[in-house]
Each structure stands twice: as C-alpha cells, then as structure tokens.
Design an enzyme around this catalytic site. Structure first.
Site, short mmCIF file in Angstrom:
data_model
loop_
_atom_site.label_atom_id
_atom_site.label_comp_id
_atom_site.label_asym_id
_atom_site.label_seq_id
_atom_site.Cartn_x
_atom_site.Cartn_y
_atom_site.Cartn_z
N ARG A 174 0.84 -1.21 0.00
CA ARG A 174 0.00 0.00 0.00
C ARG A 174 0.87 1.25 0.00
O ARG A 174 0.60 2.20 -0.72
CB ARG A 174 -0.93 -0.02 1.20
CG ARG A 174 -2.28 -0.62 0.95
CD ARG A 174 -2.27 -1.97 0.25
NE ARG A 174 -3.60 -2.52 0.11
CZ ARG A 174 -4.22 -3.21 1.07
NH1 ARG A 174 -3.60 -3.50 2.20
NH2 ARG A 174 -5.44 -3.64 0.87
N ASP A 203 -0.62 -6.30 -3.81
CA ASP A 203 -2.02 -5.92 -3.58
C ASP A 203 -2.47 -5.10 -4.79
O ASP A 203 -1.70 -4.93 -5.75
CB ASP A 203 -2.18 -5.14 -2.26
CG ASP A 203 -3.55 -5.41 -1.63
OD1 ASP A 203 -4.56 -5.11 -2.27
OD2 ASP A 203 -3.59 -5.94 -0.51
N HIS A 269 -7.46 -8.74 -4.56
CA HIS A 269 -6.33 -7.84 -4.26
C HIS A 269 -5.23 -8.01 -5.30
O HIS A 269 -4.03 -7.98 -4.97
CB HIS A 269 -5.80 -8.07 -2.84
CG HIS A 269 -6.73 -7.57 -1.76
ND1 HIS A 269 -6.95 -6.24 -1.53
CD2 HIS A 269 -7.52 -8.24 -0.88
CE1 HIS A 269 -7.83 -6.10 -0.54
NE2 HIS A 269 -8.19 -7.30 -0.14
N ASP A 331 -8.06 -13.23 0.81
CA ASP A 331 -9.06 -12.40 1.50
C ASP A 331 -9.83 -11.51 0.53
O ASP A 331 -9.32 -11.14 -0.53
CB ASP A 331 -8.36 -11.51 2.56
CG ASP A 331 -7.29 -10.62 1.94
OD1 ASP A 331 -6.57 -11.10 1.03
OD2 ASP A 331 -7.17 -9.45 2.34
N GLU A 332 -11.03 -11.19 0.94
CA GLU A 332 -11.83 -10.12 0.32
C GLU A 332 -11.88 -10.19 -1.20
O GLU A 332 -11.81 -9.15 -1.87
CB GLU A 332 -11.28 -8.75 0.75
CG GLU A 332 -11.34 -8.52 2.24
CD GLU A 332 -10.82 -7.16 2.66
OE1 GLU A 332 -11.45 -6.54 3.51
OE2 GLU A 332 -9.79 -6.72 2.12
N TRP A 398 -8.33 -13.42 10.62
CA TRP A 398 -8.35 -11.95 10.79
C TRP A 398 -9.73 -11.42 11.09
O TRP A 398 -9.86 -10.34 11.66
CB TRP A 398 -7.77 -11.26 9.55
CG TRP A 398 -8.64 -11.25 8.32
CD1 TRP A 398 -8.76 -12.26 7.41
CD2 TRP A 398 -9.49 -10.20 7.86
NE1 TRP A 398 -9.63 -11.90 6.41
CE2 TRP A 398 -10.09 -10.63 6.66
CE3 TRP A 398 -9.78 -8.92 8.34
CZ2 TRP A 398 -10.98 -9.84 5.93
CZ3 TRP A 398 -10.67 -8.13 7.62
CH2 TRP A 398 -11.26 -8.59 6.43
N GLU A 475 -2.67 1.23 4.36
CA GLU A 475 -3.40 2.17 3.51
C GLU A 475 -3.22 3.59 4.03
O GLU A 475 -3.09 4.54 3.27
CB GLU A 475 -4.90 1.85 3.51
CG GLU A 475 -5.28 0.56 2.84
CD GLU A 475 -5.39 -0.58 3.83
OE1 GLU A 475 -4.62 -0.60 4.82
OE2 GLU A 475 -6.23 -1.48 3.60
#
Ligand code: ACM
Length: 776
Positions: A174, A203, A269, A331-332, A398, A475
């Site tokens: 980031r 990412d 990501h 993730d995500e 997480w 971030e």
C-alpha cells in the site's frame, strides 16, 4: 508539527530538541523494580551479587560453533547499540560465554546464568542463543547510562516461548517502504524475540517483488498514479524490492532467528498484477494499478494458463524465501467478475465447483499442492476456509477469532491476527496528535490483554494454534515514521502475549518494563509512540460555561497510569520539580498548562501543551469533530494519500461527508470561519457502495451546509447557519476557508457540517472551525 496552528488541545508531537525520555539518563532502577525485560521470561530466580559488564569484556564461544559465533557477534552489536559498550567476541572462555546444552528442549529455549564470576548463555539451538543474547542486552541496558559499565544482577533465567509463531505483518504494497526500514524492523523484532516477519508483497495498489520471468509485474505493477483531488494528475509513486535485496534481508533475519513469510495476495487484491498482465485477469481489460483502498473488483482468471503463470512466480518466490510457509492471501475476493464471466462459469462446471467460493478453494488447492510438491506449506487468510480447503493449508484468522476456532477444530494450523485487536493501523489513543489510522482505538493495554488461545478450541486441537501476529496494514500509514508510530510500543505487548506464559503476564509490570525497551528502540533513530504515557487534558464542564466565567477546570490523565504527573502554568516545560497533579486544576482563561508524567526522575512522554484562551475555547480541530451520522465508520486520513509525516490529518466518515462539533459554544458566537480541505475520494467500497449517502446539490460542485443540530432524516427544521457553494475542484486550491455571520440569539448546539458535493467529486473535510465573539 501536526496542526501546529490549532489552539485548544494543540500539541507538539516531538518537542524541539530531543525530549529527555525515560531511560535516557537516570542510573539503574531500584531493586524493587522488575528486571528490564520484555517479554517476561518463563522463570526468573534472583541470586546474590552482580556482574559488572565493562567496555572491552570478552564473549567466548567454542571453536567451530558457527551459530554461537553469530550469536556472540549479535550480542556485541546489541550491547553497543543499547549500552554503548564494545564487547569482544573470541574463541574460548570469555566474561560472557555461549555454550550448547542438548538437554534444553526446543530450538528457541535458552538458559541465562549471571553470577559475580561471569555470564553463561546456554541453548541447544541457534535461535535459543539469539534469544539469550537479546535477554542479556536488555539486562545490560536498564537505563540510559550510555557507555557506563552495566551492573547486571545475579540471576538464573530459564526461558522458552509459549507459541512458535510470533509475528508482525508489514504492508509495503500500500505504501512502499525502503529496504532499510525492513532491516530496522528486523532489529526491533529481534530485541523482543519475535520470529516471523510477514511481508504483504502484492495488492491492488502495488506489486513489490521482482519476478525475473515476468518483468512487467514491477515495471508496471510497482507504480501507481495517486488519486486526484481535482487538479492535474500527480506523479507516479511506488517501488519494489529486487531478489538480491530480499535474499540479503532473509539471511540477515535468519541470523536473528526470524523467518520471513512472503505474501502474494490472490485471487482478489490482484489489480496490480492484472494491470501488468491483463491476459491473467478475467475479461482481458487493462486496469490502472489501483489507488482505491478497500475492495476492488479485479480477480485472477482461474484458468490453466494463469495457474502456470502463478506457479512460475511461486518458483521465484520460493528461491528467495526458504521458510516453510508461503502466504497466498485469499481475503476479500468479491466474486462478481467470476460470476459475470461465461468462461469462468464454464471452467467452474468443468472442475465441479458449484459456487465461486468452491472455485476459489479449487484454485487455492492447485497452489497448495504445488507448494507441497516443493516441500512448502500454504497459509492464507480465513476466507480460504469458505469453500473447503485441505487440512494441509494453514489459516491466518483476521475476521475475529471465529475463523481460528473453526479452522483449528477442523485440523488446520492457525495463526491469530484478528481485527481489531491486533490490527495496528487502528489508532492507539485519542490524543489529538495521533497521526493517520483507523479511528477505532486499540490501546497498549488492549493489545496486551489479547490472548491467542480463544475459547472454543477443543483441548485436543489446541496444538494447532501456532501463535499470533500483529498486522500493520498501511493504507493510511504512509511513511516509516507513521508505520513505526503505530507499531511501537504495541509490538512489545504482542511479543509478551506470544512468548510469555500466561501465569507471568501482568500489565502494570509490563508497563514499567516497556519503558526501557522504548528507549532502546528509539536509539536506532526511528519513531516509538509515547501516546500511552502522554498527558491528555479534558475540560470539565462546557466551553460556554468557561467563556462566561473566564475560568476553566481541566483534568489531566495518562492512558497508562505510570509515574506522577507534574505540570506548570507559566508556559515553562514541566520537570520533576514542577507541581504534582492531584486533582483537576482551576485556571483563569489564557493560562497555559504544560504537563508530563515522570517516573524516577525520567519523563515518560513529551509534554503536550493545553491552551485555554478564549479563541481556543471557540475553535475546533479535527480531533474535536466526530463523523455524522454519529458513530459512523471513521478514518483519520492525511490531506493526500501520499502525505508525509506531520501533514494535517482529518477524521472522516467513509460513507458520508458529514462532520459534527458536539455542543459548540454558539451562544457566544457572532461569526464563524470554516477551513475546508479537499481530499481524494479513493475507497473501494464494493458491495457496500449502496450504503454511500449522497446529497442533492443545488450548485454545480455542491455546497457546505452548516446547521445548528444535525439533520435527522433531512429534517428541514434544522436551522441553517450558513451555506457555502464549493469551488470547481479543477480550478481551486485544496485548502480554503469560508466566513459567515452567526445569527443572533443562538443557543449552544451540535454544529453540523454537511458537504453536498456529487459522489463523483473528491471528498471534503473540515480542517478547523473558529467561532468569533465579534462580527468579522
Ligand atoms: C485483511 O485484513 N483483508 C486480511
């Protein structure tokens, strides 16, 4: 200086000239103080007498014992840094000796015996010797008497870690950090016996690992254009680590007992990868390297050619990082691209995946099997559990502890790194000078209170809990200073949580012991936050009451109740001879208050000033402002996403551009000045997009509407104090101000600042509000 112009609660982050922090001057602590060790060892038995470690003392190792020789070199470096003494490694006997003891079970266990005759560090494994060296370096530096001989009390320490994974995650994807920062991070981890450095190397916003076979990953993927705030586009930012740099870092870390776990985040990501090689994305389009934080739509294509492409990358990753674990994210990954792609749907049918989550599991399995074929193991974020993964995959939990409980009970090894407890991008205090981060506060004590053995794990599955790690997502942490500020000293708490047996953990003892460790860390020139020990001020009663009476009552407190608070009211810096704080102080408006906590004569944190002038009672800075609707998701962000240390920061609500000053002293105000800043609107909200609150704008770029009381469901009865049309973002500076009279006869109220700019425009925030008693 952060917001040096702010008046009420104005602070100075680092006082001009280095403050005389605790550990910087006084001689050794009293006998009653705990040994200056973090983490606390398993067992400590105090003996009689002491050993005087002097400049030039020798460190002896057995001939041919390379591990012991490396530990001896490390000890001499650590004692030089922490105490300023030069110790001389040699083969044979020495004042300090490193010896092997095969009876000490476990690679990380060690014994340390200090007697008036000498010091012996014993271990069976190299890492045990390294940990013994770290303990001795701490015993040799209980205070800041740099260059003075160290009187080390006689003691027998028997020590071994509670958990085998004691980690920190750094996120250079980031915001890219120089390689020197990673070396310093390794040194700081070594000092407190952490053993796993997880590097989040890819990412949406940046690919940081050189891949020789696919050079565009760094030629393209390592550089992004920062988001616009309306003016001309900014220059690209970024960077990457070469394989040679990382190999050298891996070797340096290994000598210090630290394994580096690389993370390549997939299948989500992955926008930087898709920007570099669009043929491995789902639709073949070429996005820019991302600049929106949060969740973005770009996924890897799960087809055979992309699996081979990733395996090629993993070959290079494995050649640089020899550790067992390779982290593959997981993730995500919002699955919209896969859902909307006929090709991916056809492939799902071909491999028998009934859902996109099962498809993700299939893909993760391909890589897990590939890594296993090379003798490695896959670890991923807890989403990898969602479609079912083989027990050989390990899980990093997480989303709270639940993922770890489920995974361990299913037979997966797990590492606990739950948000919010161990997410160090959360702020650590509510001090107004706290730099960027997430607004949820995780104090030093909260991190210390976390236990990585959550309830619900079956007794026979507890062995699957490998340990825990703290994550410094970046971030909002831009510079090394900001990452350090958020990581230290909270990482010391994590070190004790993961190393020490529960039975020896005690926060008030830890609070004393972390103070000398903070001083040791600071000696490398990097930042260590003093927030937990800094004096915070709270005005008692309302601002209006203080304005009416011309007097204020102010309460002083530190987050961690250590030491004694001393204060002055004449503008001079506080010293241990200044007045002791016992109860809230009454002062006449205009009296400056300066306060700091002291322990045994040492100042625990830089003194912050508290201004009490009428003008400061009539002003608000970002830390006095809350997001509205009240309690909304908050971030503290800098002016631009690339802003450096000490840039102004703003508390914002991601989902609405509304800010409130609660109980503002409107009764005293005749005019208002609002300083406004335009910020990038760079948040990938994915499916939460629909929660964004837009507002009807009646001029081209929207307005700032200031109301007395925050509108409830746009209640038109809320009195409008002023409406300011916003300027064209393309043609105006990013900071500007508005002035207006305040209507007569107002009573105190929550002042609400609502921006109505279109959602396609940048974001706005209030930088400062100043009410005035006269009309401008
Ligand atoms: C994560 O915080 N997305 C692992």
């Amino acid at each position: 200086m952060i917001r040096s112009a702010s008046l009420l609660l104005a602070t100075t982050l680092i006082a001009p000239g280095a403050p005389a922090y605790a550990g910087s001057a006084s001689p050794s602590a009293t006998r009653s103080a705990p040994l200056p060790l973090v983490p606390m060892p398993q067992s400590v038995t105090r003996g009689a007498g002491r050993f005087l470690l002097t400049d030039g003392a020798t460190i002896g190792t057995a001939p041919g014992d390379a591990g012991a020789a490396a530990a001896a070199r490390l000890l001499s470096v650590q004692v030089k840094a922490a105490r300023g003494l030069v110790l001389r490694p040699m083969t044979g006997q020495g004042a300090v000796r490193f010896v092997r003891d095969p009876a000490l079970a476990g690679d990380e266990a060690y014994r340390l015996d200090v007697t008036p005759r000498g010091i012996v560090i014993a271990a069976s494994g190299d890492r045990g010797l390294v940990h013994g060296a770290a303990t001795l370096a701490q015993l040799a530096s209980p205070d800041g008497m740099i260059g003075h001989p160290a009187a080390i009390p006689a003691v027998s320490i028997a020590d071994a870690p509670r958990f085998s994974w004691r980690g920190l995650m750094i996120d250079p994807s980031r915001h890219f950090q120089p390689i020197e920062f990673l070396y310093r991070t390794v040194d700081r981890m070594t000092a407190v016996k952490l053993n796993t450095l997880h590097l989040h190397l890819s990412d949406d916003q940046g690919w940081r690992f050189e891949v020789k076979r696919y050079p565009r990953l760094t030629e393209v993927g390592a550089w992004r254009t920062p988001p616009s705030t309306g003016g001309s586009p900014a220059a690209k930012v970024g960077g990457f680590y070469t394989q040679e740099q990382l190999k050298a870092l891996v070797a340096y870390a290994a000598e210090r007992g630290i394994t580096i776990v690389p993370e390549i985040d997939l299948p989500g990501h992955a926008q930087a990868l898709v920007a570099a090689y669009p043929e491995h994305g789902v639709f073949g389009d070429r996005p820019d390297v991302g600049h929106d934080w949060g969740v973005n739509p770009y996924l890897l294509n799960p087809d055979a050619k992309t699996v081979r492409f990733v395996e090629d990358i993993l070959d290079e990753v494995m050649a640089v990082f020899p550790g067992t674990y390779i982290h593959l994210g997981g993730d995500e990954a919002v699955k919209d691209q896969w859902q909307r792609s006929p090709a991916v749907q056809a492939q799902m049918a071909a491999v028998g995946a009934k859902t996109e989550n099962e498809m993700q599991s299939w893909l993760i399995d391909q890589f897990g099997a590939y890594l296993a074929s090379k003798g490695r193991r896959l670890i991923g974020w807890d989403e990898i559990l969602e479609g079912g993964v083989p027990p050989s995959a390990s899980v990093m939990s997480w989303r709270g502890d639940k993922g770890a409980v489920d995974a361990a009970n299913k037979g997966h090894d797990v590492v606990l790194s739950p948000a919010p407890n161990l997410y160090l991008d959360n702020l650590q205090s509510d001090l107004p000078d706290e730099p960027n981060g997430r607004i949820g506060i995780q104090t030093l004590e909260a991190v210390y209170g976390y236990d990585p053995m959550p309830a619900g794990i079956d007794a026979d599955k507890a062995r699957h809990v490998l340990g825990a790690q703290a994550n410094a997502w970046s971030e909002y942490l831009v510079t090394p200073y900001q990452v350090d500020h958020n990581v230290y000293p909270r990482l010391g708490a994590l070190a004790e949580v993961t190393w020490s047996p529960r039975s020896v953990r005690d926060f008030s003892s830890f609070a004393r012991r972390i103070v000398p460790q903070m001083a040791r860390w600071r000696r490398d020139g990097g930042e260590v936050a003093d927030s937990a020990f800094a004096v915070a001020y709270a005005l008692q009663g309302s601002r209006s009451a203080a304005l009416r009476s011309g007097r204020l009552t102010v309460a002083l407190k530190t987050q961690v109740p250590l030491g004694t608070i001393h204060y002055t009211t004449d503008g001079s810096p506080p010293t241990p001879r200044s007045r002791v704080y016992k109860a809230p102080i009454g002062v006449v408006s205009g009296t400056p208050i300066r306060a700091a906590a002291f322990l045994e004569g040492d100042m625990l944190a830089a003194p912050r000033p508290f201004e009490t002038s009428r003008a400061s009672l009539l002003s608000a800075t970002p830390s006095d402002l809350v997001a509205c609707p009240m309690g909304a998701l908050g971030l503290r962000v800098p002016l631009t996403s690339e802003a450096t240390a000490n840039a102004p920061v703003f508390n914002i609500n991601l989902f609405d551009t509304c800010t409130a000053w609660k109980d503002a002293p409107l009764a005293n105000a005749r005019s208002i000045t609002v300083a406004v800043a335009r910020l990038p609107r760079n948040y990938g909200l994915a499916h939460d997009f629909t929660a964004l609150r837009g507002h009807f704008n009646v001029t081209p770029y929207g307005e700032l509407v200031v109301t007395a009381g925050c509108p409830v469901k746009d209640d038109p009865k809320t009195p409008v104090i002023a409406t300011f049309p916003l300027p064209d973002p393309a043609k105006s500076p990013t900071q500007f101000r508005f002035d207006a009279p305040v209507p007569a006869g107002m009573t105190d109220a929550d002042l609400c600042f609502q921006f109505t700019s279109p959602l396609s425009d940048p974001f706005y925030a209030v930088e400062r509000v100043q009410l005035s008693e006269g009309v401008r």
